[in-house]
Every structure is written in structure tokens, then in C-alpha cells.
Design a protein around this motif. Structure first.
Motif, PDB file in Angstrom:
ATOM      1  N   PHE A 125       4.851   1.155  -2.690  1.00 16.62           N
ATOM      2  CA  PHE A 125       4.901   0.599  -1.332  1.00 16.62           C
ATOM      3  C   PHE A 125       3.992   1.436  -0.441  1.00 16.62           C
ATOM      4  CE2 PHE A 125       9.074  -0.351  -3.227  1.00 16.62           C
ATOM      5  CZ  PHE A 125       9.143  -1.721  -3.015  1.00 16.62           C
ATOM      6  N   ASN A 126       3.121   0.765   0.314  1.00 10.60           N
ATOM      7  CA  ASN A 126       2.165   1.441   1.184  1.00 10.60           C
ATOM      8  C   ASN A 126       2.535   1.178   2.634  1.00 10.60           C
ATOM      9  OD1 ASN A 126      -0.635   2.188  -0.535  1.00 10.60           O
ATOM     10  ND2 ASN A 126       0.752   0.726  -1.491  1.00 10.60           N
ATOM     11  N   ILE A 127       2.518   2.221   3.433  1.00  7.86           N
ATOM     12  CA  ILE A 127       2.922   2.113   4.839  1.00  7.86           C
ATOM     13  C   ILE A 127       1.835   2.730   5.710  1.00  7.86           C
ATOM     14  CG2 ILE A 127       4.636   2.809   6.568  1.00  7.86           C
ATOM     15  CD1 ILE A 127       6.544   3.160   3.968  1.00  7.86           C
ATOM     16  N   ASP A 128       1.262   1.904   6.587  1.00  8.58           N
ATOM     17  CA  ASP A 128       0.311   2.394   7.596  1.00  8.58           C
ATOM     18  C   ASP A 128       1.028   2.378   8.927  1.00  8.58           C
ATOM     19  OD1 ASP A 128      -1.756   2.653   9.503  1.00  8.58           O
ATOM     20  OD2 ASP A 128      -2.151   0.488   9.401  1.00  8.58           O
ATOM     21  N   ASN A 129       1.207   3.551   9.540  1.00 13.55           N
ATOM     22  CA  ASN A 129       1.866   3.564  10.853  1.00 13.55           C
ATOM     23  C   ASN A 129       0.938   4.048  11.968  1.00 13.55           C
ATOM     24  OD1 ASN A 129       1.889   6.306  10.397  1.00 13.55           O
ATOM     25  ND2 ASN A 129       4.051   6.366   9.798  1.00 13.55           N
ATOM     26  N   THR A 130      -0.398   3.976  11.685  1.00 11.80           N
ATOM     27  CA  THR A 130      -1.367   4.352  12.719  1.00 11.80           C
ATOM     28  C   THR A 130      -2.327   3.216  13.037  1.00 11.80           C
ATOM     29  OG1 THR A 130      -2.765   5.333  11.013  1.00 11.80           O
ATOM     30  CG2 THR A 130      -1.275   6.825  12.186  1.00 11.80           C
ATOM     31  N   GLY A 131      -2.090   2.028  12.460  1.00 13.55           N
ATOM     32  CA  GLY A 131      -2.845   0.836  12.836  1.00 13.55           C
ATOM     33  C   GLY A 131      -4.239   0.705  12.251  1.00 13.55           C
ATOM     34  N   ASP A 132      -4.556   1.511  11.211  1.00  7.46           N
ATOM     35  CA  ASP A 132      -5.910   1.410  10.642  1.00  7.46           C
ATOM     36  C   ASP A 132      -5.923   0.790   9.243  1.00  7.46           C
ATOM     37  OD1 ASP A 132      -4.734   3.419   9.174  1.00  7.46           O
ATOM     38  OD2 ASP A 132      -6.223   4.957   9.661  1.00  7.46           O
ATOM     39  N   ASN A 133      -4.785   0.285   8.791  1.00  9.26           N
ATOM     40  CA  ASN A 133      -4.660  -0.349   7.473  1.00  9.26           C
ATOM     41  C   ASN A 133      -4.964   0.599   6.306  1.00  9.26           C
ATOM     42  OD1 ASN A 133      -3.884  -2.948   8.475  1.00  9.26           O
ATOM     43  ND2 ASN A 133      -6.024  -3.241   9.105  1.00  9.26           N
ATOM     44  N   VAL A 134      -4.815   1.879   6.538  1.00  8.70           N
ATOM     45  CA  VAL A 134      -4.883   2.887   5.475  1.00  8.70           C
ATOM     46  C   VAL A 134      -3.485   3.488   5.354  1.00  8.70           C
ATOM     47  CG1 VAL A 134      -5.910   5.080   4.732  1.00  8.70           C
ATOM     48  CG2 VAL A 134      -7.300   3.392   5.969  1.00  8.70           C
ATOM     49  N   GLU A 135      -3.012   3.647   4.117  1.00  9.44           N
ATOM     50  CA  GLU A 135      -1.644   4.122   3.938  1.00  9.44           C
ATOM     51  C   GLU A 135      -1.485   5.570   4.407  1.00  9.44           C
ATOM     52  OE1 GLU A 135      -3.759   3.157   1.641  1.00  9.44           O
ATOM     53  OE2 GLU A 135      -3.491   4.132  -0.301  1.00  9.44           O
ATOM     54  N   ASP A 136      -0.508   5.759   5.316  1.00  5.88           N
ATOM     55  CA  ASP A 136      -0.138   7.101   5.758  1.00  5.88           C
ATOM     56  C   ASP A 136       1.015   7.637   4.925  1.00  5.88           C
ATOM     57  OD1 ASP A 136      -1.882   7.253   8.192  1.00  5.88           O
ATOM     58  OD2 ASP A 136      -0.713   5.466   8.691  1.00  5.88           O
ATOM     59  N   LEU A 137       1.833   6.709   4.403  1.00  2.00           N
ATOM     60  CA  LEU A 137       2.985   7.064   3.589  1.00  2.00           C
ATOM     61  C   LEU A 137       3.061   6.103   2.410  1.00  2.00           C
ATOM     62  CD1 LEU A 137       5.597   7.398   6.490  1.00  2.00           C
ATOM     63  CD2 LEU A 137       4.627   9.318   5.195  1.00  2.00           C
ATOM     64  N   VAL A 138       3.585   6.585   1.296  1.00  4.00           N
ATOM     65  CA  VAL A 138       3.859   5.703   0.168  1.00  4.00           C
ATOM     66  C   VAL A 138       5.247   5.995  -0.389  1.00  4.00           C
ATOM     67  CG1 VAL A 138       1.418   5.445  -0.500  1.00  4.00           C
ATOM     68  CG2 VAL A 138       2.813   7.256  -1.551  1.00  4.00           C
ATOM     69  N   ILE A 139       5.796   4.993  -1.059  1.00  4.92           N
ATOM     70  CA  ILE A 139       7.000   5.157  -1.868  1.00  4.92           C
ATOM     71  C   ILE A 139       6.620   4.678  -3.260  1.00  4.92           C
ATOM     72  CG2 ILE A 139       9.393   4.455  -2.251  1.00  4.92           C
ATOM     73  CD1 ILE A 139       9.485   3.776   0.807  1.00  4.92           C
ATOM     74  N   GLN A 140       6.768   5.557  -4.250  1.00  8.66           N
ATOM     75  CA  GLN A 140       6.376   5.223  -5.623  1.00  8.66           C
ATOM     76  C   GLN A 140       7.622   4.970  -6.463  1.00  8.66           C
ATOM     77  OE1 GLN A 140       4.129   8.803  -6.580  1.00  8.66           O
ATOM     78  NE2 GLN A 140       2.201   7.841  -5.959  1.00  8.66           N
ATOM     79  N   ALA A 141       7.697   3.816  -7.100  1.00  2.00           N
ATOM     80  CA  ALA A 141       8.816   3.493  -7.985  1.00  2.00           C
ATOM     81  C   ALA A 141       8.309   3.476  -9.421  1.00  2.00           C
ATOM     82  CB  ALA A 141       9.413   2.137  -7.616  1.00  2.00           C
ATOM     83  N   VAL A 142       8.909   4.356 -10.241  1.00  3.47           N
ATOM     84  CA  VAL A 142       8.438   4.514 -11.616  1.00  3.47           C
ATOM     85  C   VAL A 142       9.639   4.528 -12.563  1.00  3.47           C
ATOM     86  CG1 VAL A 142       6.917   5.853 -13.117  1.00  3.47           C
ATOM     87  CG2 VAL A 142       6.684   6.068 -10.647  1.00  3.47           C
ATOM     88  N   PRO A 143       9.676   3.632 -13.572  1.00  3.82           N
ATOM     89  CA  PRO A 143      10.815   3.619 -14.496  1.00  3.82           C
ATOM     90  C   PRO A 143      10.628   4.611 -15.645  1.00  3.82           C
ATOM     91  CG  PRO A 143       9.356   1.764 -14.966  1.00  3.82           C
ATOM     92  CD  PRO A 143       8.729   2.538 -13.815  1.00  3.82           C
TER      93      PRO A 143
END
Lengths: 186, 216
Positions: free
Chosen positions: B80-98
């Protein structure tokens, strides 16, 4: 013939069993092994808003769209989106045509080509609920009817009525009010 | 009944063969039908309105009989990619790995590099949940204010996909009223994580998207 196979397969199982137990003996020490998380992971698929790649990207470019980072998507795909939108929808056949959000073809496809989902951290999260637009995507949102309306419905949403709603308005199972929200499987 | 499901399954795939349209199911040749094929992505306010929920589904159109043996691929990371600065570049990620029957959710954390290639950040905060098996009650892991789930679920997507195919193929001039949900009775493999809004920006608007990434 059949029994030979039977004997053979029993022999194979016997061998497997033996080798397993040997293996167990060999690694008898209980190893509390950390899972292996090493290595580089390279992108295969991506998605922001529903149905964007499937509707607006031409067949030969679909894999490329999935491996283009959002900041590069507008330059690479906006004109393709506009061509496909005006080709698909009679509501966008004429220059200056708009949809119910007041977006003409270049503006609408400019919005969609950067395929990220806009989500509000300050309240209602919905694709469209009659009041809020693009503040998230909830499970029950009828996203396809919203998209069909914006593609085919024209300025006031009344154009091409047979194309602007698929008349499937809800999921086949109710969602849960609590985590994990999605319904149990069939 | 079995035959009916079989026929239904075959006809869905036949339709899919000539026109790919759904939320993101089978959207492109390189991922179609594989373990990294994203079917849908949702982001919405949680039951606790201080939280936001991210849900991603992969491996669409699983019949009930195919769902018991469906599994997450250990070579596929769902990010999951999260941009919270409005530039469409991920500032945070959540990685799900089995791994070995469990889903490891790392993050949210700020990645050291952005873009198409990722390493798993094992030093990030991790939430580990047992993958719920088909037919069992949902297993939910709570880690502070984070909740996590992984396993088979009903496909929450709904659409008259078959009729859209007929329209595009030139065999119909419009939708039926009422329409028929082509995805009724089918399952997907889901990962769901709920996090405090304060951990991803707190207020304002984020831009978010989900990716599948395969181990090289």
C-alpha cells in the motif's frame, strides 16, 4: 500393469517417508528460524481508482500502465485515455462535451490518468455518495455506475440512459460493520 | 450443482477472454489470472473514525470449490502506497508479505527509496496475523491501534460485467434492468489493515494506491 504402478508408487512413498525422517533427524535441533525477507521485489500490478486500466488503457499498453509510477502516468497515458474516451462514449463525441462533474474530455482524462485514489482523513470516505466526490472508496460504493454515468451520462447525467447504469447496485452479500468489513467467502 | 458452477466458471472466463473489464480483475496480460493480479483496492474510514482502512484483493473469480486451496504467493508482496504531501510519490508504505501461514504487515513506514522496486523493511513496526483458512472465522490481529486480516473473502465488487461485454461486442444496445452481478458467488484473497489516521498524516487528503511486487 496397474498393480505395478501401485507397487511403484508405494515404493516412492516409502522412499519419501524414509528421506523425510532422515531429514527430520538431521535437523533435529529446533531452529526458531526467522522468515527470509531478503531480496528485491519488482512491480507487477498497481491500482488506484477502479476500472481505470481496464477501461481507458489500450490492450497493448496495459502491462506498461501497471509498471509506470503515478508521477509518470499523465505524460505517458493522458492522450490515449482521451482518444479511448471520445471513441467509446457518444456523450463525448463533440468538442466541449462535459460530464456531470463539469469535466471535458481533456480534464476528465487528465484526472484519471494519474491512477491514485484520493482519500479524505477528515470525514466521509466515498467514491461518490451524491454529495461527496472522490473522498475515498467504501465497500458499498457503486463505483461502476458512477463511472458509467461520468463516461456516458453527459452534462446532466441523462444522456445514453441504457449505458450509464448497469443496474447492479449492491454486493451479493452484506458487508460487516466491524473489521475486517468484507463478507465471509462463499 | 457442481456442473452448474463449472459451467458458470467457464462462461466467466470465456467472457473475460474477449473483453477485460472489471474493477481491476484480470486487467493486463502479464498478471491475468496469476497470484499477483490485483482485483480491487479500497480505502475508507474505519468503524473507529480515528482510523483508516486499506483493503486489497488479489486472485479474483475464485469459485467456492477453488477457494479452499487458494493461497497467497510467498514471492508476491502487496504494498500500500500513501502520499500525504500531494505529489503522488509515496511518503509511506505498508508491505504485506506471506510466510508460512502468516501475513506480515510492515509499516506504515517511510521507504528509503520509492518507485518500482522495493526491499522489505524488517526493522519497521510489524503486525503478524495468521492467514484465515477457508471456512474458518476471520482471524484478526491487533497490534496497538493497528488491526490486520488476511484470507479468502467474498469478492466485494459488483457489476453486470457479462452485459457490458455484450454491449462492447455489439450484441446488445444497453444494460438490463435489473442487471445481473457477474461476480456474485465468487471469492478473492484479501488483505485488510486498519491504521490510526495519525500514523499516515492525521488530517487533509492522501493519495493512495496499491501495488503487487514479485521477488526477483
Amino acid at each position: 500393469m496397474k498393480s505395478i504402478y501401485k507397487i511403484f508408487s508405494i515404493a516412492v512413498f516409502a522412499l519419501a517417508a524414509v528421506s523425510c525422517s532422515n531429514d527430520d533427524d538431521f535437523t533435529q535441533i529446533p531452529t526458531q528460524q526467522e522468515p527470509d525477507f531478503s531480496g528485491t521485489y519488482a512491480q507487477n500490478d498497481q491500482m488506484g481508482r477502479p476500472a481505470v486500466n481496464t477501461v481507458f488503457v489500450s490492450s497493448s499498453s496495459k502491462d506498461m500502465f501497471n509498471t509506470t509510477i503515478p508521477t509518470d502516468q499523465n505524460a505517458a497515458f493522458q492522450s490515449m485515455f482521451e482518444t479511448n474516451l471520445t471513441g467509446l462514449s457518444p456523450a463525448y463525441a463533440n468538442p466541449g462535451d462535459q460530464n456531470a462533474l463539469g469535466l471535458d474530455a481533456p480534464t476528465f482524462t487528465g484526472l484519471l490518468a494519474t491512477d491514485v485514489l484520493n482519500v479524505s482523513l477528515d470525514g466521509t470516505t466515498t467514491f461518490f455518495d451524491g454529495t461527496n466526490v472522490l473522498t475515498g472508496r467504501a465497500l458499498a460504493d457503486d463505483v461502476i455506475s458512477v463511472e458509467l454515468l461520468l463516461i456516458f451520462g453527459g452534462e446532466d447525467g441523462t444522456e445514453n440512459p441504457s449505458l450509464s447504469d448497469d443496474h447492479v447496485d449492491a454486493n451479493d452479500k452484506p458487508f460487516l460493520t466491524s473489521f475486517p468489513y468484507l463478507a465471509s467467502p462463499w | 450443482m457442481k456442473n452448474l458452477k463449472l459451467v458458470l466458471g467457464v462462461s466467466i472466463f470465456a467472457i473475460a477472454g474477449y473483453f477485460f473489464l472489471s474493477a481491476d480483475h484480470i486487467d493486463a496480460p502479464a498478471v491475468s489470472g496469476g497470484t499477483s493480479d490485483i482485483t480491487d483496492f479500497y480505502a475508507f474510514q474505519g468503524e473507529d473514525t480515528d482510523n483508516l482502512v486499506f483493503a486489497a484483493n488479489v486472485q479474483g473469480l475464485l469459485s467456492p470449490s477453488a477457494s479452499a486451496s487458494a493461497a497467497f504467493d510467498e514471492n508476491v508482496m502487496i504494498e500500500f502506497n500513501i502520499d500525504n504531501t500531494g505529489d503522488n510519490v509515496e511518503d509511506l508504505v505498508i508491505q504485506a508479505v506471506p510466510r508460512d501461514g502468516k501475513m506480515y504487515f510492515f509499516g506504515p513506514f517511510a521507504p528509503s527509496s520509492t518507485g518500482l522496486n522495493s526491499m522489505i523493511n524488517t526493522s519497521a513496526d510489524v503486525t503478524v496475523v495468521d492467514i484465515t483458512s477457508y471456512g474458518s472465522n476471520a482471524i484478526v490481529e491487533t497490534n496497538g491501534n493497528i488491526k490486520a486480516f488476511a484470507g479468502p473473502r467474498d469478492d466485494p465488487f459488483f457489476m453486470d460485467f457479462a452485459q457490458y461485454g455484450e454491449i462492447i461486442a455489439g450484441n446488445a444496445s444497453g444494460f438490463n434492468d435489473p442487471g445481473t452481478d457477474t461476480f456474485a458467488g465468487t471469492n478473492v484473497m484479501s488483505v485488510v489493515i486498519e491504521v490510526p489516521k495519525s500514523s499516515i498524516g492525521g488530517t487533509g487528503t492522501i493519495n493512495t494506491w496499491v501495488e503487487t511486487k514479485t521477488k526477483q
